[in-house]
Design a protein around this motif. Structure first.
Motif, short mmCIF file in Angstrom:
data_model
loop_
_atom_site.label_atom_id
_atom_site.label_comp_id
_atom_site.label_asym_id
_atom_site.label_seq_id
_atom_site.Cartn_x
_atom_site.Cartn_y
_atom_site.Cartn_z
N PRO A 140 64.42 -9.19 18.86
CA PRO A 140 63.92 -9.64 17.55
C PRO A 140 62.69 -8.84 17.10
CG PRO A 140 64.22 -11.49 19.07
CD PRO A 140 64.34 -10.24 19.88
N ILE A 141 62.64 -8.56 15.81
CA ILE A 141 61.45 -7.96 15.20
C ILE A 141 60.64 -9.11 14.60
CG2 ILE A 141 60.57 -6.35 13.46
CD1 ILE A 141 63.24 -4.86 13.67
N LEU A 142 59.53 -9.44 15.24
CA LEU A 142 58.74 -10.61 14.85
C LEU A 142 57.60 -10.26 13.90
CD1 LEU A 142 58.56 -12.35 18.34
CD2 LEU A 142 60.22 -12.73 16.49
N ASP A 143 57.03 -9.09 14.06
CA ASP A 143 55.91 -8.65 13.22
C ASP A 143 56.14 -7.20 12.83
OD1 ASP A 143 53.06 -10.56 13.76
OD2 ASP A 143 54.92 -10.97 14.81
N ILE A 144 55.58 -6.82 11.69
CA ILE A 144 55.62 -5.42 11.24
C ILE A 144 54.21 -5.03 10.85
CG2 ILE A 144 56.55 -3.78 9.56
CD1 ILE A 144 58.96 -5.65 9.22
N ARG A 145 53.75 -3.90 11.37
CA ARG A 145 52.40 -3.42 11.05
C ARG A 145 52.52 -2.04 10.42
NH1 ARG A 145 47.57 -0.96 12.86
NH2 ARG A 145 45.75 -2.34 12.80
N VAL A 146 52.02 -1.91 9.21
CA VAL A 146 52.08 -0.65 8.46
C VAL A 146 50.67 -0.09 8.34
CG1 VAL A 146 52.78 0.45 6.30
CG2 VAL A 146 54.04 -1.56 7.13
N SER A 147 50.48 1.16 8.77
CA SER A 147 49.15 1.77 8.72
C SER A 147 49.27 3.21 8.24
CB SER A 147 48.49 1.72 10.09
OG SER A 147 49.27 2.37 11.07
N ASP A 148 48.16 3.74 7.78
CA ASP A 148 48.11 5.10 7.24
C ASP A 148 47.23 5.97 8.11
OD1 ASP A 148 48.36 7.30 5.65
OD2 ASP A 148 47.16 6.54 3.99
N GLY A 149 47.85 6.70 9.02
CA GLY A 149 47.09 7.58 9.90
C GLY A 149 46.04 6.82 10.69
N SER A 150 44.83 7.33 10.66
CA SER A 150 43.74 6.71 11.41
C SER A 150 42.92 5.73 10.58
CB SER A 150 42.82 7.81 11.96
OG SER A 150 42.29 8.59 10.88
N SER A 151 43.38 5.43 9.36
CA SER A 151 42.64 4.52 8.50
C SER A 151 42.55 3.12 9.13
CB SER A 151 43.33 4.41 7.13
OG SER A 151 42.75 3.36 6.37
N PRO A 152 41.40 2.45 9.00
CA PRO A 152 41.27 1.09 9.55
C PRO A 152 41.99 0.05 8.67
CG PRO A 152 39.25 1.73 8.41
CD PRO A 152 40.13 2.95 8.43
N LEU A 153 42.42 0.43 7.48
CA LEU A 153 43.12 -0.49 6.59
C LEU A 153 44.61 -0.49 6.93
CD1 LEU A 153 41.36 0.52 3.25
CD2 LEU A 153 40.76 -1.36 4.79
N PHE A 154 45.21 -1.66 6.89
CA PHE A 154 46.63 -1.76 7.27
C PHE A 154 47.26 -2.97 6.59
CE2 PHE A 154 44.23 -4.30 10.26
CZ PHE A 154 44.99 -5.45 10.39
N LEU A 155 48.59 -3.05 6.72
CA LEU A 155 49.36 -4.17 6.19
C LEU A 155 50.10 -4.80 7.35
CD1 LEU A 155 50.57 -5.79 3.82
CD2 LEU A 155 52.24 -3.93 3.53
N HIS A 156 49.97 -6.12 7.50
CA HIS A 156 50.59 -6.81 8.62
C HIS A 156 51.52 -7.90 8.10
CE1 HIS A 156 50.42 -9.92 12.01
NE2 HIS A 156 51.23 -8.96 12.41
N TYR A 157 52.79 -7.86 8.56
CA TYR A 157 53.76 -8.90 8.24
C TYR A 157 53.99 -9.75 9.48
CZ TYR A 157 55.18 -5.89 4.28
OH TYR A 157 55.21 -5.11 3.15
N ASP A 158 53.85 -11.06 9.34
CA ASP A 158 54.12 -12.01 10.42
C ASP A 158 55.30 -12.87 9.98
OD1 ASP A 158 54.19 -14.20 12.16
OD2 ASP A 158 52.03 -14.24 12.44
#
Length: 411
Positions: free
Chosen positions: A84-102
């Motif tokens: 199962p894919i429970l979470d998805i984390r989207v990030s841009d290189g080394s940037s500290p900003l990201f998008l998290h799907y739970d």
């Protein structure tokens, strides 16, 4: 069902002929045969070879709605192992900003599952074997498809002939049936290649999928059963062969540089391979007594992991259209019947092709102002619950006008 073993004979009362018995063609055959239609599937591959014990590195992401469709036609129950894919984390290189799907933010069901292709093929073959009105002709070579005024006739290289009111092309990106029908396609290359391999890691992934955007393109880390993950690594097309030719230690070092150490020590397991990334869309999805599905109709960038799911959307829509036509006593190959499928599917595939193309162009560069804008965009979506839920529903494949199968409803 008769086998049609003589040169001049036909299989009696076939309702559909499907050319291509892969992960799109065979589910369609099962969906149709499960509702009583007589279906023949012609495929070049030996079914036994397709389910060989050795892991060949091929894994597919099955979105939640696609899983519901496979369950509705009796295939998912045969799947022996899925992560199962429970979470998805989207990030841009080394940037500290990201998008998290739970996944818990929109219910109890995971976004999807990762399944080895050999496992999925075994499940499909197990279900196919239980349907006496589904004839699997494999390995077999289609020598000719004659699309006459009232039916199609498929002639195999060994002389066997089969007749039905409709033929369905599930024969891949370079579809010979599409080309023979004179259907053109448009698209372009991205100058990128997808490098695919599997890594074993020290720590568990907890069902988290990662999508990291690097200057050359996305680097996806997709959870598999056990302490394993599948990598889909987008690289410049000219550089991909160089990466594949590296010694194992040097290749692992390149993987580690992009992967990071959050899952501990890494080991590349199974083969590594690559394929060029291209976009293509057929000018039309139907012709006289012919329908295109899957890669024969469209191919998109793998940035969102929706390639197979797009094909399974075709399956669900076409199965519903044909079953309803059959129940009404209509000619399954009638132009009006086929046009309903085309209207349903063409806009959706064009839209997803456009979205993936735009995302790849937006994130596959290292221009500072663009990088800042997209990082702020990821952070903004992360903080807007309603917009975030919309994106999460899209990841589950639950957006748009859903065929009954994709909602888990029987045909």
């Amino acid at each position: 069902m008769q086998s049609g073993g003589t040169d001049s004979g036909f299989v009696a009362a076939l309702d559909a002929i499907i050319v291509g018995g892969g992960l799109v063609g065979l589910p369609l055959a099962i969906a149709l045969a499960g509702q009583g239609l007589a279906v023949a599937v012609i495929d070049r591959e030996d079914p036994a070879a397709a389910v060989a014990e050795a892991f060949d590195g091929r894994v597919s992401a099955i979105a939640h709605a696609s899983r519901m469709a496979l369950q509705a036609i009796g295939v998912w129950q045969q799947v022996s192992a899925a992560q199962p894919i429970l979470d998805i984390r989207v990030s841009d290189g080394s940037s500290p900003l990201f998008l998290h799907y739970d996944h818990r933010e929109i219910g109890n069901e995971p976004f999807g599952h990762m399944v080895e292709n050999r496992v999925m093929r075994r499940a499909l073959q197990a279900r196919q074997a239980a349907l006496p009105n589904l004839l699997l002709l494999a390995p077999a070579v289609l020598a000719n498809l004659d699309r006459g005024p009232g039916h199609v006739v498929a002639t195999l290289a060994d002389g066997r002939r089969y007749r039905a009111p409709i033929a369905i092309a599930a024969d891949g990106r370079d579809s010979p049936l599409r080309q023979a029908a004179g259907i053109k396609s448009f698209g372009w290359g991205y100058g990128q290649a997808g490098i695919v391999c599997t890594v074993a890691h020290e720590y568990p992934h907890h069902g988290v999928a990662q999508e990291r955007f690097l200057p050359a393109g996305p680097f996806a880390i997709l959870p598999m059963t056990g302490n394993r993950s599948s990598l889909v690594w987008t690289e410049r097309e000219a550089l991909a062969p160089v990466m594949l030719q590296l010694a194992p230690e040097a290749f692992l070092a390149e993987v580690e540089r992009r992967f990071g150490d959050y899952l501990g020590r890494l080991e590349v397991v199974g083969p590594r391979w690559s394929y060029p990334l291209r976009l293509h869309i057929a000018d039309q999805y139907v012709a006289h007594r012919l329908v295109l599905i899957g890669d024969a109709a469209h191919g998109i960038h793998p940035i969102a992991g929706q390639g197979l799911n797009l094909g399974l959307r075709d399956v669900a829509a076409l199965a519903e259209v044909l079953i309803e036509a059959s129940r009404l006593g209509l000619d399954l190959g009638d132009a009006l019947v086929l046009e309903r499928y085309q209207r349903w599917r063409r806009f959706d595939s064009l839209l997803l092709a456009g979205v993936t193309d735009a995302l790849n162009r937006l994130f596959s560069n290292d221009v500072a102002p663009v990088r800042l804008a997209r990082d702020l965009g990821l952070a903004a979506v992360h903080r807007l619950p309603s917009l975030k839920r919309l994106f999460m529903q899209h990841a589950r494949g639950s957006m748009g006008e859903l065929p009954r199968l994709r909602s888990g409803q029987p045909l």
